[in-house]
Design a protein around this motif. Structure first.
Motif, short mmCIF file in Angstrom:
data_model
loop_
_atom_site.label_atom_id
_atom_site.label_comp_id
_atom_site.label_asym_id
_atom_site.label_seq_id
_atom_site.Cartn_x
_atom_site.Cartn_y
_atom_site.Cartn_z
N UNK A 16 -5.67 5.48 -9.76
CA UNK A 16 -5.73 6.17 -8.70
C UNK A 16 -4.94 5.61 -7.53
N UNK A 17 -4.66 4.46 -7.52
CA UNK A 17 -3.84 3.60 -6.72
C UNK A 17 -2.38 4.10 -6.81
N UNK A 18 -2.17 3.87 -8.08
CA UNK A 18 -0.86 4.23 -8.52
C UNK A 18 -0.34 5.50 -8.28
N UNK A 19 -1.37 6.49 -8.42
CA UNK A 19 -0.98 8.02 -8.05
C UNK A 19 -0.72 7.98 -6.66
N UNK A 20 -1.58 7.42 -5.74
CA UNK A 20 -1.21 7.34 -4.29
C UNK A 20 0.37 6.88 -4.04
N UNK A 21 0.52 5.73 -4.39
CA UNK A 21 1.91 4.92 -4.08
C UNK A 21 3.01 6.06 -4.72
N UNK A 52 -4.73 4.97 4.89
CA UNK A 52 -5.50 6.28 5.05
C UNK A 52 -5.88 7.15 3.83
N UNK A 53 -4.62 7.09 3.09
CA UNK A 53 -4.87 7.70 1.67
C UNK A 53 -6.00 6.94 0.58
N UNK A 54 -5.90 5.65 0.66
CA UNK A 54 -6.57 5.14 0.13
C UNK A 54 -8.30 4.94 0.47
N UNK A 55 -8.50 5.01 1.79
CA UNK A 55 -9.55 5.16 2.40
C UNK A 55 -10.35 6.29 1.94
N UNK A 56 -9.79 7.39 2.05
CA UNK A 56 -10.23 8.81 1.59
C UNK A 56 -10.55 8.76 0.06
N UNK A 57 -10.39 7.87 -0.66
CA UNK A 57 -10.90 7.76 -1.91
C UNK A 57 -11.79 6.60 -2.34
#
Length: 186
Positions: A16-21, A52-57
């Motif tokens: 999930x983190x790699x997808x955001x990055x 912000x994107x990390x916090x959203x998930x």
């Protein structure tokens, strides 16, 4: 440059983190439980956007050094119990000291100070969650589960399980999945 993240507990968290990055076009070297290693320092605006994107998930950036180390301790314990059967043959205090580069007494005292509980109690909670997982999968006997998780006997595992959950392993098995606690909530 490393960035530390709270609440990463499994391989899916890493994905999930790699997808955001990737969606932010951020060049990184490596993503592991609780850490992202970047090739270059991040501009503040990009770090904020990523946060912000990390916090959203359900994830959270950790800036404080003490909390970063606490999160690293938790991630090492999760790795120790949930992700690598071979590690359970090691002494936990030696494993943590080796992985984190600090004496175990320092890690233990810091963990207790920040978390309000001991590393040992946190390990017990993690082990009980692993026991719950293995009971729900119904592939191993309680004796095999006890052996896999380093318990000296089925009786000891059962007593600890009941002390933590209020249920015997067999009663838990009959009610199943609804009693599991997400690892990031322990």
């Amino acid at each position: 440059m490393k960035v530390y993240i709270k609440n990463m507990v499994c391989h899916r968290c890493i994905l999930a983190v790699e997808t955001i990055l990737k969606s932010l076009n951020l060049a990184y070297k490596n993503v592991t439980l609780g850490e992202i290693e970047f090739q270059n320092p991040l501009p503040d605006a990009m770090k904020e956007k990523m946060a912000q994107q990390l916090e959203a998930i359900g994830f959270e950036l950790i800036d404080d050094k003490k909390h970063q180390l606490i999160e690293r301790i938790k991630n090492c314990i999760i790795q120790f119990i949930h992700h690598d059967k071979e590690l359970l043959k090691m002494n936990l205090s030696d494993f943590l000291a080796g992985e984190l580069g600090y004496e175990y007494n320092y890690l233990s005292n810091l963990f207790s100070e920040v978390e309000g509980t001991t590393i040992e109690k946190y390990v017990i909670l993690q082990k009980i969650e692993k026991v719950k997982e293995l009971i729900v999968y119904d592939e191993l006997s309680l004796k095999e589960i006890a052996e896999r998780l380093g318990y000296s006997s089925v009786a000891y595992l059962s007593n600890q399980f009941k002390k933590v959950t209020g249920l015997t392993p067999s009663h838990f098995k009959s009610i199943g999945q609804q009693k599991r606690i997400p690892l990031d909530h322990l």
